[in-house]
Motif scaffolding. Structure first.
Motif, PDB file in Angstrom:
ATOM      1  N   ALA A 104      -5.549  -2.955   2.473  1.00  0.00           N
ATOM      2  CA  ALA A 104      -6.327  -3.128   1.250  1.00  0.00           C
ATOM      3  C   ALA A 104      -5.767  -2.276   0.116  1.00  0.00           C
ATOM      4  CB  ALA A 104      -7.784  -2.769   1.513  1.00  0.00           C
ATOM      5  N   LEU A 105      -5.332  -1.071   0.433  1.00  0.00           N
ATOM      6  CA  LEU A 105      -4.759  -0.196  -0.588  1.00  0.00           C
ATOM      7  C   LEU A 105      -3.458  -0.779  -1.124  1.00  0.00           C
ATOM      8  CD1 LEU A 105      -4.732   2.411  -2.183  1.00  0.00           C
ATOM      9  CD2 LEU A 105      -3.819   3.586  -0.188  1.00  0.00           C
ATOM     10  N   GLY A 106      -2.615  -1.284  -0.228  1.00  0.00           N
ATOM     11  CA  GLY A 106      -1.344  -1.857  -0.657  1.00  0.00           C
ATOM     12  C   GLY A 106      -1.499  -3.104  -1.504  1.00  0.00           C
ATOM     13  N   ALA A 107      -2.635  -3.786  -1.380  1.00  0.00           N
ATOM     14  CA  ALA A 107      -2.881  -5.018  -2.137  1.00  0.00           C
ATOM     15  C   ALA A 107      -3.849  -4.807  -3.297  1.00  0.00           C
ATOM     16  CB  ALA A 107      -3.427  -6.088  -1.200  1.00  0.00           C
ATOM     17  N   ALA A 108      -4.217  -3.563  -3.615  1.00  0.00           N
ATOM     18  CA  ALA A 108      -5.238  -3.285  -4.631  1.00  0.00           C
ATOM     19  C   ALA A 108      -4.858  -3.884  -5.985  1.00  0.00           C
ATOM     20  CB  ALA A 108      -5.441  -1.783  -4.770  1.00  0.00           C
ATOM     21  N   PRO A 109      -5.731  -4.729  -6.582  1.00  0.00           N
ATOM     22  CA  PRO A 109      -5.413  -5.348  -7.872  1.00  0.00           C
ATOM     23  C   PRO A 109      -5.803  -4.498  -9.082  1.00  0.00           C
ATOM     24  CG  PRO A 109      -7.422  -6.313  -7.000  1.00  0.00           C
ATOM     25  CD  PRO A 109      -6.955  -5.290  -5.990  1.00  0.00           C
ATOM     26  N   HIS A 110      -6.800  -3.616  -8.909  1.00  0.00           N
ATOM     27  CA  HIS A 110      -7.321  -2.834 -10.021  1.00  0.00           C
ATOM     28  C   HIS A 110      -7.527  -1.388  -9.587  1.00  0.00           C
ATOM     29  CE1 HIS A 110      -7.974  -6.669 -11.958  1.00  0.00           C
ATOM     30  NE2 HIS A 110      -8.782  -7.047 -10.974  1.00  0.00           N
ATOM     31  N   ALA A 111      -7.632  -0.484 -10.573  1.00  0.00           N
ATOM     32  CA  ALA A 111      -7.786   0.942 -10.283  1.00  0.00           C
ATOM     33  C   ALA A 111      -9.034   1.253  -9.455  1.00  0.00           C
ATOM     34  CB  ALA A 111      -7.791   1.742 -11.582  1.00  0.00           C
ATOM     35  N   PRO A 112     -10.217   0.664  -9.723  1.00  0.00           N
ATOM     36  CA  PRO A 112     -11.378   0.970  -8.877  1.00  0.00           C
ATOM     37  C   PRO A 112     -11.158   0.638  -7.406  1.00  0.00           C
ATOM     38  CG  PRO A 112     -12.102  -0.079 -10.906  1.00  0.00           C
ATOM     39  CD  PRO A 112     -10.607  -0.186 -10.876  1.00  0.00           C
ATOM     40  N   VAL A 113     -10.487  -0.503  -7.141  1.00  0.00           N
ATOM     41  CA  VAL A 113     -10.179  -0.866  -5.754  1.00  0.00           C
ATOM     42  C   VAL A 113      -9.197   0.135  -5.162  1.00  0.00           C
ATOM     43  CG1 VAL A 113      -9.234  -2.662  -4.247  1.00  0.00           C
ATOM     44  CG2 VAL A 113     -10.615  -3.297  -6.241  1.00  0.00           C
ATOM     45  N   LEU A 114      -8.238   0.556  -5.970  1.00  0.00           N
ATOM     46  CA  LEU A 114      -7.248   1.542  -5.519  1.00  0.00           C
ATOM     47  C   LEU A 114      -7.937   2.822  -5.062  1.00  0.00           C
ATOM     48  CD1 LEU A 114      -4.062   2.216  -5.556  1.00  0.00           C
ATOM     49  CD2 LEU A 114      -4.613   3.438  -7.659  1.00  0.00           C
ATOM     50  N   PHE A 115      -8.849   3.344  -5.885  1.00  0.00           N
ATOM     51  CA  PHE A 115      -9.527   4.596  -5.551  1.00  0.00           C
ATOM     52  C   PHE A 115     -10.439   4.430  -4.326  1.00  0.00           C
ATOM     53  CE2 PHE A 115      -9.063   5.659 -10.263  1.00  0.00           C
ATOM     54  CZ  PHE A 115      -7.908   6.377 -10.035  1.00  0.00           C
ATOM     55  N   ALA A 116     -11.139   3.296  -4.238  1.00  0.00           N
ATOM     56  CA  ALA A 116     -12.035   3.065  -3.098  1.00  0.00           C
ATOM     57  C   ALA A 116     -11.237   2.952  -1.800  1.00  0.00           C
ATOM     58  CB  ALA A 116     -12.862   1.801  -3.328  1.00  0.00           C
ATOM     59  N   ALA A 117     -10.129   2.214  -1.847  1.00  0.00           N
ATOM     60  CA  ALA A 117      -9.295   2.062  -0.645  1.00  0.00           C
ATOM     61  C   ALA A 117      -8.663   3.396  -0.260  1.00  0.00           C
ATOM     62  CB  ALA A 117      -8.219   1.008  -0.885  1.00  0.00           C
ATOM     63  N   ALA A 118      -8.273   4.210  -1.260  1.00  0.00           N
ATOM     64  CA  ALA A 118      -7.701   5.528  -0.964  1.00  0.00           C
ATOM     65  C   ALA A 118      -8.720   6.414  -0.263  1.00  0.00           C
ATOM     66  CB  ALA A 118      -7.213   6.180  -2.253  1.00  0.00           C
ATOM     67  N   ALA A 119      -9.973   6.368  -0.717  1.00  0.00           N
ATOM     68  CA  ALA A 119     -11.020   7.153  -0.063  1.00  0.00           C
ATOM     69  C   ALA A 119     -11.242   6.682   1.372  1.00  0.00           C
ATOM     70  CB  ALA A 119     -12.323   7.056  -0.857  1.00  0.00           C
ATOM     71  N   ALA A 120     -11.197   5.359   1.601  1.00  0.00           N
ATOM     72  CA  ALA A 120     -11.366   4.818   2.954  1.00  0.00           C
ATOM     73  C   ALA A 120     -10.218   5.242   3.860  1.00  0.00           C
ATOM     74  CB  ALA A 120     -11.468   3.296   2.894  1.00  0.00           C
ATOM     75  N   VAL A 121      -8.996   5.244   3.313  1.00  0.00           N
ATOM     76  CA  VAL A 121      -7.831   5.696   4.096  1.00  0.00           C
ATOM     77  C   VAL A 121      -8.018   7.149   4.518  1.00  0.00           C
ATOM     78  CG1 VAL A 121      -5.375   6.289   3.924  1.00  0.00           C
ATOM     79  CG2 VAL A 121      -6.162   4.036   3.176  1.00  0.00           C
ATOM     80  N   GLY A 122      -8.455   8.001   3.582  1.00  0.00           N
ATOM     81  CA  GLY A 122      -8.688   9.397   3.933  1.00  0.00           C
ATOM     82  C   GLY A 122      -9.770   9.551   4.987  1.00  0.00           C
ATOM     83  N   PHE A 123     -10.848   8.795   4.848  1.00  0.00           N
ATOM     84  CA  PHE A 123     -11.976   8.861   5.782  1.00  0.00           C
ATOM     85  C   PHE A 123     -11.539   8.524   7.211  1.00  0.00           C
ATOM     86  CE2 PHE A 123     -15.760   6.808   7.739  1.00  0.00           C
ATOM     87  CZ  PHE A 123     -16.631   7.880   7.701  1.00  0.00           C
ATOM     88  N   LEU A 124     -10.684   7.522   7.357  1.00  0.00           N
ATOM     89  CA  LEU A 124     -10.274   7.058   8.684  1.00  0.00           C
ATOM     90  C   LEU A 124      -9.059   7.802   9.228  1.00  0.00           C
ATOM     91  CD1 LEU A 124     -10.807   3.303   7.888  1.00  0.00           C
ATOM     92  CD2 LEU A 124     -12.107   4.607   9.577  1.00  0.00           C
ATOM     93  N   ALA A 125      -8.287   8.454   8.343  1.00  0.00           N
ATOM     94  CA  ALA A 125      -7.106   9.184   8.796  1.00  0.00           C
ATOM     95  C   ALA A 125      -7.457  10.410   9.625  1.00  0.00           C
ATOM     96  CB  ALA A 125      -6.244   9.594   7.598  1.00  0.00           C
TER      97      ALA A 125
END
Length: 407
Positions: A104-125
């Motif tokens: 989802a992060l690699g396919a993010a179309p907009h900045a809000p999606v980018l930030f949300a996906a980045a937070a999810a990546v951190g949460f699961l990492a």
């Protein structure tokens, strides 16, 4: 047939646990290092991300902060589950969800999606810390320190080489390829983990989830050693993040104007320094943990002198990066050795709680350094990093004083 008692009190028979721990240690280290690398991939890419999404460099730095905050939340909400649930199921499900978040992060179309996906990546990492606790639980007491050290080495290499891999892939195929390739790697590692990791019987009397979380807080409220080492982790990793979250900005700007790959290559210098910190665990075993910490913190403060010369000399940056990462990892290894030995009965909770301080420090360093750079430049960033380091040295001096009086 060897047997050991896990962090939650269950007995694990190594002979019945699939492959011997020595055969699985490399997989633990590879999976942990790959998972944690996702938290740091963005650091050499801040300028490119800012251009792609039409945001300022300071706002792009907020992506690093979002990832770190997600990581801190995961440490509190997910890692303690390893003390009561089947770790095989916990690890494989987290890894699978991490792969999805990376896609989802690699396919993010907009900045809000980018930030949300980045937070999810951190949460699961935080599956990284679940793997560290899992490795400790599967090892016999006479090999536990060695195995945990090997897995931690994988984590350290993942953190430091993330920038090199990220910069190289971004130059070859764009920043999105970094996250899509990592998603594929995590998917493959999930399949491998599911195949080799042993199951563990469920806890007969499983505590309520809120009680489990409350006990994590209680441990750090009641135990002075855990509190002191937590504060040191916060300050040390704030200093660490001050360098690595911000150094891409002066390196990519004129007159240096380095490529992503060149910026990421400085992660190799950091990796060399971090690997040189391996003897810190052995010094702790000899009863020199406090003095090892003090020496490393002094070295951390000194490292900001050559780092301040980065815009004049890349050799100074390389030297400073080696010294800084050597110091940071020496403190980290010593602290983990101390807290795990102090409360092995609550392995996942102790590790998760300690790493929450680490994550808070990393997020603070990322946010503060990019903001300071935007206002006052690289020299002010180095003063900020030195201030974090000197504060950590002062905290160590206060917390270590009773230990030096103890025979």
């Amino acid at each position: 047939m060897a047997a050991c008692r896990t962090a939650d009190g269950h007995v694990t028979h190594i002979g019945d646990a699939g492959p011997a721990p020595r055969g699985t240690t490399m997989l633990f280290a590879l999976a942990a290092g790959t998972a944690v690398a996702n938290v740091y991939f963005a650091q050499p890419l801040l300028v490119t991300l800012a251009q792609d999404f039409g945001i300022g460099p300071g706002a792009a730095g907020a992506m690093v902060t979002a990832t770190q905050l997600g990581y801190g939340l995961g440490l509190f909400l997910l890692v303690p589950l390893g003390d009561v649930l089947d770790r095989r199921t916990l690890v494989t499900r987290q890894s699978l969800l991490l792969a999805a978040a990376l896609a989802a992060l690699g396919a993010a179309p907009h900045a809000p999606v980018l930030f949300a996906a980045a937070a999810a990546v951190g949460f699961l990492a935080v599956v990284t810390q679940s793997l560290v606790a899992y490795a400790a639980a599967l090892s016999t007491p006479d090999r536990r320190g060695r195995v945990v050290g090997q897995v931690t080495s994988g984590v350290v290499l993942g953190i430091l080489l993330a920038r090199t891999v990220s910069g190289l892939l971004a130059d070859l195929a764009g920043w999105r390829a970094v996250y899509l390739a990592s998603a594929a790697a995590m998917l493959l590692l999930t399949l491998a983990l599911r195949r080799v990791l042993p199951r563990r019987p469920a806890t007969p009397r499983r505590p309520r989830y809120r009680d489990l979380l409350r006990s994590t807080i209680t441990l750090f409220v009641r135990e002075p050693l855990l509190r002191a080492r937590g504060v040191l982790a916060l300050l040390v990793f704030a200093s660490f993040s001050t360098l690595w979250s911000c150094v891409a900005l002066p390196l990519s700007a004129p007159p240096l104007s380095l490529t992503h790959a060149a910026i990421g290559a400085f992660g190799l210098a950091g990796a060399a320094g971090a690997m040189a910190a391996a003897p810190a665990g052995r010094l702790h075993d000899r009863g020199l943990g406090q003095w090892t910490t003090g020496g490393a913190l002094l070295l951390l403060a000194i490292s900001w002198i050559p780092l301040a010369l980065t815009q004049r000399s890349l050799w100074a940056l390389a030297l400073g990066a080696v010294l800084l990462d050597l110091a940071v990892q020496a403190v980290h290894v010593t602290s983990q050795s101390m807290i795990y030995a102090h409360r092995p009965d609550a392995g996942s909770r102790v590790i998760g709680g300690y790493m929450m301080f680490y994550s808070a420090g990393s997020a603070a360093g990322a946010l503060a350094s990019t903001a300071v750079y935007a206002v006052a430049g690289w020299g002010a960033v180095c003063l900020l990093g030195a201030a974090f380091s000197l504060t950590a040295l002062a905290v160590w001096g206060l917390s270590a004083r009773p230990s030096r009086r103890t025979p």
